[in-house]
Design a protein around this motif. Structure first.
Motif, PDB file in Angstrom:
ATOM      1  N   ALA A  82       0.832  -1.211   0.000  1.00  0.00           N
ATOM      2  CA  ALA A  82       0.000   0.000   0.000  1.00  0.00           C
ATOM      3  C   ALA A  82       0.865   1.259   0.000  1.00  0.00           C
ATOM      4  N   LEU A  83       1.909   1.267   0.807  1.00  0.00           N
ATOM      5  CA  LEU A  83       2.780   2.439   0.874  1.00  0.00           C
ATOM      6  C   LEU A  83       3.535   2.671  -0.432  1.00  0.00           C
ATOM      7  N   MET A  84       3.854   1.600  -1.136  1.00  0.00           N
ATOM      8  CA  MET A  84       4.572   1.738  -2.408  1.00  0.00           C
ATOM      9  C   MET A  84       3.664   2.225  -3.538  1.00  0.00           C
ATOM     10  N   LEU A  85       2.415   1.789  -3.527  1.00  0.00           N
ATOM     11  CA  LEU A  85       1.539   2.047  -4.669  1.00  0.00           C
ATOM     12  C   LEU A  85       0.675   3.295  -4.548  1.00  0.00           C
ATOM     13  N   ILE A  86       0.550   3.833  -3.351  1.00  0.00           N
ATOM     14  CA  ILE A  86      -0.338   4.993  -3.183  1.00  0.00           C
ATOM     15  C   ILE A  86       0.467   6.229  -2.811  1.00  0.00           C
ATOM     16  N   ASN A  87       0.279   7.253  -3.610  1.00  0.00           N
ATOM     17  CA  ASN A  87       0.895   8.552  -3.358  1.00  0.00           C
ATOM     18  C   ASN A  87      -0.064   9.339  -2.467  1.00  0.00           C
ATOM     19  N   PRO A  88       0.387   9.762  -1.268  1.00  0.00           N
ATOM     20  CA  PRO A  88      -0.528  10.424  -0.339  1.00  0.00           C
ATOM     21  C   PRO A  88      -1.104  11.740  -0.863  1.00  0.00           C
ATOM     22  N   VAL A  89      -0.364  12.470  -1.653  1.00  0.00           N
ATOM     23  CA  VAL A  89      -0.869  13.731  -2.205  1.00  0.00           C
ATOM     24  C   VAL A  89      -1.975  13.444  -3.221  1.00  0.00           C
ATOM     25  N   ASP A 100     -16.452   9.925  -0.429  1.00  0.00           N
ATOM     26  CA  ASP A 100     -16.204   8.584   0.089  1.00  0.00           C
ATOM     27  C   ASP A 100     -16.436   7.496  -0.957  1.00  0.00           C
ATOM     28  N   ASP A 101     -16.355   7.827  -2.217  1.00  0.00           N
ATOM     29  CA  ASP A 101     -16.510   6.835  -3.281  1.00  0.00           C
ATOM     30  C   ASP A 101     -15.170   6.116  -3.451  1.00  0.00           C
ATOM     31  N   LEU A 102     -14.940   5.138  -2.572  1.00  0.00           N
ATOM     32  CA  LEU A 102     -13.643   4.454  -2.532  1.00  0.00           C
ATOM     33  C   LEU A 102     -13.348   3.688  -3.810  1.00  0.00           C
ATOM     34  N   TRP A 103     -14.377   3.151  -4.457  1.00  0.00           N
ATOM     35  CA  TRP A 103     -14.142   2.423  -5.699  1.00  0.00           C
ATOM     36  C   TRP A 103     -13.547   3.351  -6.751  1.00  0.00           C
ATOM     37  N   SER A 104     -14.105   4.544  -6.899  1.00  0.00           N
ATOM     38  CA  SER A 104     -13.584   5.505  -7.881  1.00  0.00           C
ATOM     39  C   SER A 104     -12.170   5.944  -7.528  1.00  0.00           C
ATOM     40  N   ILE A 105     -11.908   6.116  -6.243  1.00  0.00           N
ATOM     41  CA  ILE A 105     -10.557   6.497  -5.804  1.00  0.00           C
ATOM     42  C   ILE A 105      -9.564   5.394  -6.146  1.00  0.00           C
ATOM     43  N   ASP A 107      -9.861   3.107  -8.411  1.00  0.00           N
ATOM     44  CA  ASP A 107      -9.748   3.043  -9.866  1.00  0.00           C
ATOM     45  C   ASP A 107      -8.786   4.114 -10.387  1.00  0.00           C
ATOM     46  N   GLU A 108      -8.915   5.327  -9.905  1.00  0.00           N
ATOM     47  CA  GLU A 108      -8.026   6.424 -10.330  1.00  0.00           C
ATOM     48  C   GLU A 108      -6.565   6.165  -9.929  1.00  0.00           C
ATOM     49  N   LEU A 109      -6.373   5.526  -8.778  1.00  0.00           N
ATOM     50  CA  LEU A 109      -5.016   5.231  -8.297  1.00  0.00           C
ATOM     51  C   LEU A 109      -4.427   3.976  -8.937  1.00  0.00           C
ATOM     52  N   ASN A 110      -5.260   3.246  -9.691  1.00  0.00           N
ATOM     53  CA  ASN A 110      -4.843   1.993 -10.317  1.00  0.00           C
ATOM     54  C   ASN A 110      -4.411   0.962  -9.264  1.00  0.00           C
ATOM     55  N   VAL A 111      -5.215   0.869  -8.200  1.00  0.00           N
ATOM     56  CA  VAL A 111      -4.980  -0.121  -7.146  1.00  0.00           C
ATOM     57  C   VAL A 111      -6.290  -0.845  -6.856  1.00  0.00           C
ATOM     58  N   THR A 112      -6.185  -1.985  -6.212  1.00  0.00           N
ATOM     59  CA  THR A 112      -7.377  -2.721  -5.799  1.00  0.00           C
ATOM     60  C   THR A 112      -7.981  -2.062  -4.569  1.00  0.00           C
ATOM     61  N   MET A 113      -9.220  -2.413  -4.313  1.00  0.00           N
ATOM     62  CA  MET A 113      -9.870  -1.914  -3.091  1.00  0.00           C
ATOM     63  C   MET A 113      -9.096  -2.364  -1.857  1.00  0.00           C
ATOM     64  N   GLN A 114      -8.544  -3.584  -1.878  1.00  0.00           N
ATOM     65  CA  GLN A 114      -7.791  -4.087  -0.737  1.00  0.00           C
ATOM     66  C   GLN A 114      -6.578  -3.208  -0.446  1.00  0.00           C
ATOM     67  N   VAL A 115      -5.850  -2.820  -1.483  1.00  0.00           N
ATOM     68  CA  VAL A 115      -4.670  -1.961  -1.284  1.00  0.00           C
ATOM     69  C   VAL A 115      -5.100  -0.612  -0.736  1.00  0.00           C
ATOM     70  N   LEU A 116      -6.187  -0.050  -1.275  1.00  0.00           N
ATOM     71  CA  LEU A 116      -6.680   1.232  -0.760  1.00  0.00           C
ATOM     72  C   LEU A 116      -7.104   1.091   0.701  1.00  0.00           C
ATOM     73  N   ARG A 120      -5.570   3.095   3.914  1.00  0.00           N
ATOM     74  CA  ARG A 120      -6.416   3.877   4.822  1.00  0.00           C
ATOM     75  C   ARG A 120      -6.297   3.359   6.257  1.00  0.00           C
ATOM     76  N   ALA A 121      -6.125   2.061   6.426  1.00  0.00           N
ATOM     77  CA  ALA A 121      -5.923   1.497   7.770  1.00  0.00           C
ATOM     78  C   ALA A 121      -4.624   2.011   8.374  1.00  0.00           C
ATOM     79  N   ILE A 122      -3.598   2.168   7.543  1.00  0.00           N
ATOM     80  CA  ILE A 122      -2.318   2.726   8.022  1.00  0.00           C
ATOM     81  C   ILE A 122      -2.537   4.162   8.482  1.00  0.00           C
ATOM     82  N   LEU A 123      -3.267   4.952   7.686  1.00  0.00           N
ATOM     83  CA  LEU A 123      -3.512   6.353   8.018  1.00  0.00           C
ATOM     84  C   LEU A 123      -4.241   6.521   9.335  1.00  0.00           C
ATOM     85  N   TYR A 124      -5.201   5.643   9.567  1.00  0.00           N
ATOM     86  CA  TYR A 124      -6.044   5.793  10.739  1.00  0.00           C
ATOM     87  C   TYR A 124      -5.614   4.927  11.922  1.00  0.00           C
TER      88      TYR A 124
END
Length: 130
Positions: A82-89, A100-105, A107-116, A120-124
């Motif tokens: 997750a940390l490698m594939l998602i840019n926090p900015v 809160d449309d996590l599916w669209s987010i 999709d835009e990040l080119n990651v699976t829902m699990q990675v997203l 988010r679990a790391i952030l919180y």
């Protein structure tokens, strides 16, 4: 980087990356004895991309799949993926765009829902043992 780009970039590594039809719900696996990563060929390119990063991290750590700390290793690799594939900015911008449309987010990040969800679990996660 796309899945194809990742496969090309990993071609110089001393691990073989192949696709196959994997059993059950298995998306990918790393065989330490043979230095082979298998990715299920039925996956979407986004899922293949995330799975490849996940399995490359198992390879990098030398995970053999035989020790008793398997769940600990999975948590570590899922977190690192997750940390490698998602840019926090980029994530922050997309969260403002899509609420809160996590599916669209995802999709835009080119990651699976699990990675997203892992990111988010790391952030919180407010525990001191992050």
């Amino acid at each position: 980087m796309s899945y194809s780009d990742m496969r090309r970039a990993a071609a110089h590594l001393p691990v073989t990356i192949s696709s196959a039809i994997l059993p059950g719900s298995l998306w990918g696996c790393y065989d330490a004895a043979n230095d082979v990563i298998l990715i299920d060929r039925r996956l979407t390119y986004t899922a293949k991309r995330c799975t490849l990063v996940h399995e490359l991290l198992h390879w990098r750590h030398g995970d053999d799949g035989c020790s008793n700390d398997r769940s600990k290793r999975e948590r570590r690799v899922r977190r690192q993926t997750a940390l490698m594939l998602i840019n926090p900015v980029e994530l922050a911008l997309l969260e403002r765009m899509y609420d809160d449309d996590l599916w669209s987010i995802a999709d835009e990040l080119n990651v699976t829902m699990q990675v997203l969800e892992d990111y988010r679990a790391i952030l919180y996660d407010t525990s001191p043992n992050k």
